[in-house]
Design a protein around this motif. Sequence first.
Motif, mmCIF file in Angstrom:
data_model
loop_
_atom_site.group_PDB
_atom_site.id
_atom_site.type_symbol
_atom_site.label_atom_id
_atom_site.label_comp_id
_atom_site.label_asym_id
_atom_site.label_seq_id
_atom_site.Cartn_x
_atom_site.Cartn_y
_atom_site.Cartn_z
ATOM 1 N N LEU A 1 0.704 -1.132 -0.112
ATOM 2 C CA LEU A 1 0.085 0.098 -0.058
ATOM 3 C C LEU A 1 0.936 1.391 -0.006
ATOM 4 N N GLU A 2 2.121 1.138 0.500
ATOM 5 C CA GLU A 2 3.060 2.398 0.375
ATOM 6 C C GLU A 2 3.461 2.867 -0.998
ATOM 7 N N LEU A 3 2.955 3.967 -1.122
ATOM 8 C CA LEU A 3 3.254 4.439 -2.677
ATOM 9 C C LEU A 3 4.791 4.697 -3.071
ATOM 10 N N ALA A 4 5.662 4.654 -1.942
ATOM 11 C CA ALA A 4 7.131 4.574 -2.222
ATOM 12 C C ALA A 4 7.355 3.224 -3.126
ATOM 13 N N ARG A 5 6.619 2.282 -2.749
ATOM 14 C CA ARG A 5 7.154 1.069 -3.506
ATOM 15 C C ARG A 5 6.419 0.731 -4.665
ATOM 16 N N ILE A 6 5.422 1.606 -5.105
ATOM 17 C CA ILE A 6 4.972 1.658 -6.375
ATOM 18 C C ILE A 6 5.425 2.284 -7.541
ATOM 19 N N PRO A 7 5.860 1.699 -8.764
ATOM 20 C CA PRO A 7 6.310 2.386 -9.861
ATOM 21 C C PRO A 7 5.338 3.522 -10.452
ATOM 22 N N PRO A 8 5.515 4.567 -10.408
ATOM 23 C CA PRO A 8 4.533 5.633 -10.944
ATOM 24 C C PRO A 8 4.264 5.607 -12.660
ATOM 25 N N VAL A 9 3.086 5.622 -12.976
ATOM 26 C CA VAL A 9 2.800 5.671 -14.569
ATOM 27 C C VAL A 9 2.058 6.968 -14.773
ATOM 28 N N LYS A 10 2.224 7.582 -15.780
ATOM 29 C CA LYS A 10 1.271 8.879 -16.089
ATOM 30 C C LYS A 10 0.140 8.463 -16.594
ATOM 31 N N PRO A 11 -0.949 9.660 -16.352
ATOM 32 C CA PRO A 11 -2.337 9.325 -16.496
ATOM 33 C C PRO A 11 -2.699 9.070 -17.743
ATOM 34 N N ASP A 12 -1.686 9.356 -18.827
ATOM 35 C CA ASP A 12 -2.111 9.089 -20.477
ATOM 36 C C ASP A 12 -1.170 7.883 -21.017
ATOM 37 N N ASP A 13 -0.519 7.359 -20.036
ATOM 38 C CA ASP A 13 0.261 6.171 -20.399
ATOM 39 C C ASP A 13 -0.702 4.961 -20.925
ATOM 40 N N MET A 14 -0.426 4.200 -21.854
ATOM 41 C CA MET A 14 -0.888 2.921 -22.309
ATOM 42 C C MET A 14 -0.268 1.895 -21.419
ATOM 43 N N LEU A 15 -1.034 0.955 -20.826
ATOM 44 C CA LEU A 15 -0.511 0.007 -20.120
ATOM 45 C C LEU A 15 -0.681 -1.419 -20.595
ATOM 46 N N SER A 16 0.443 -2.059 -20.388
ATOM 47 C CA SER A 16 0.429 -3.391 -21.247
ATOM 48 C C SER A 16 1.433 -4.362 -20.435
ATOM 49 N N PHE A 17 0.986 -5.821 -20.317
ATOM 50 C CA PHE A 17 1.853 -6.615 -19.379
ATOM 51 C C PHE A 17 1.381 -8.022 -20.411
ATOM 52 N N LYS A 18 2.146 -8.823 -20.404
ATOM 53 C CA LYS A 18 1.869 -10.308 -20.631
ATOM 54 C C LYS A 18 3.084 -11.285 -20.089
ATOM 55 N N ARG A 19 2.436 -12.300 -19.739
ATOM 56 C CA ARG A 19 3.329 -13.288 -19.168
ATOM 57 C C ARG A 19 4.143 -14.220 -20.256
ATOM 58 N N GLU A 20 5.172 -14.629 -20.013
ATOM 59 C CA GLU A 20 5.647 -15.758 -20.905
ATOM 60 C C GLU A 20 4.873 -16.833 -21.172
ATOM 61 N N GLY A 21 4.472 -17.243 -22.307
ATOM 62 C CA GLY A 21 3.685 -18.324 -22.758
ATOM 63 C C GLY A 21 2.107 -17.810 -23.169
ATOM 64 N N VAL A 22 2.039 -16.759 -23.110
ATOM 65 C CA VAL A 22 0.767 -16.162 -23.822
ATOM 66 C C VAL A 22 1.377 -15.797 -25.210
ATOM 67 N N GLN A 23 0.446 -16.401 -26.052
ATOM 68 C CA GLN A 23 0.716 -16.386 -27.311
ATOM 69 C C GLN A 23 0.518 -15.025 -27.974
ATOM 70 N N ASP A 24 1.244 -14.622 -29.054
ATOM 71 C CA ASP A 24 1.124 -13.301 -29.473
ATOM 72 C C ASP A 24 -0.201 -12.829 -30.242
ATOM 73 N N ALA A 25 -0.754 -13.807 -30.719
ATOM 74 C CA ALA A 25 -2.208 -13.698 -31.576
ATOM 75 C C ALA A 25 -3.347 -13.536 -30.452
ATOM 76 N N VAL A 26 -3.103 -14.167 -29.153
ATOM 77 C CA VAL A 26 -4.119 -14.292 -28.100
ATOM 78 C C VAL A 26 -3.826 -12.620 -27.589
ATOM 79 N N PHE A 27 -2.610 -12.233 -27.298
ATOM 80 C CA PHE A 27 -2.641 -10.940 -26.656
ATOM 81 C C PHE A 27 -2.899 -9.842 -27.713
ATOM 82 N N LYS A 28 -2.948 -10.210 -29.016
ATOM 83 C CA LYS A 28 -3.229 -9.134 -30.154
ATOM 84 C C LYS A 28 -4.859 -8.981 -30.020
#
Length: 196
Positions: free
Chosen positions: A55-82
Amino acid sequence: MNQKDMDLFREEMADVVPLKPSHSVHLAARFSVSEVQLARNAAAQSSEYLQRLPLELARIPPVKPDDMLSFKREGVQDAVFKNLRLGKYKIAAELDVHGMNVRQARDSLVAFILQRYQRGERCVLLIHGKGHTNKPFPAVIKSCVNYWLTQLDEVLAFHSAQREQGCYGALYVMLPKNEQQRLENRETNRRGGHLR
């Protein structure tokens, strides 16, 4: 064992007949998990995550309000992610955490993800807002959500939503198959059901 105990044991076992060997194995037709078991598992998992997710904000990497967020674990196929990125999967449920404080957002997010995973839902929408006016820095909840989701084993991937579903203020979140779905897939594949 002393001799008296051994004699007593033999006396009790005198009329026992050995079972005939059998080469067949009987398996339950279908494994099913009760709602109570699902709730108990989710509660235990939730408690573990709540202890792990900061919950401590010092441990959370900040992002900007208009940043696009994206995350994919290894093993998730590119077509599925698309397809996830393009919003092509049916959204089973949505959660809106924008406007909540950090603790409320974390607790709601964890409960929501675990509940949807247990129900076998594969794609959900998470609305976190952009947070242009958040204090102590912009996009507090968005930053927290971005970090927390990467820490949850039940999250395979996420991506900022399409414009009509919230754009940079929302995420499509992909969840894995739950244990029941994996068992059913294994059984279908074992029987050759995929060939029909």
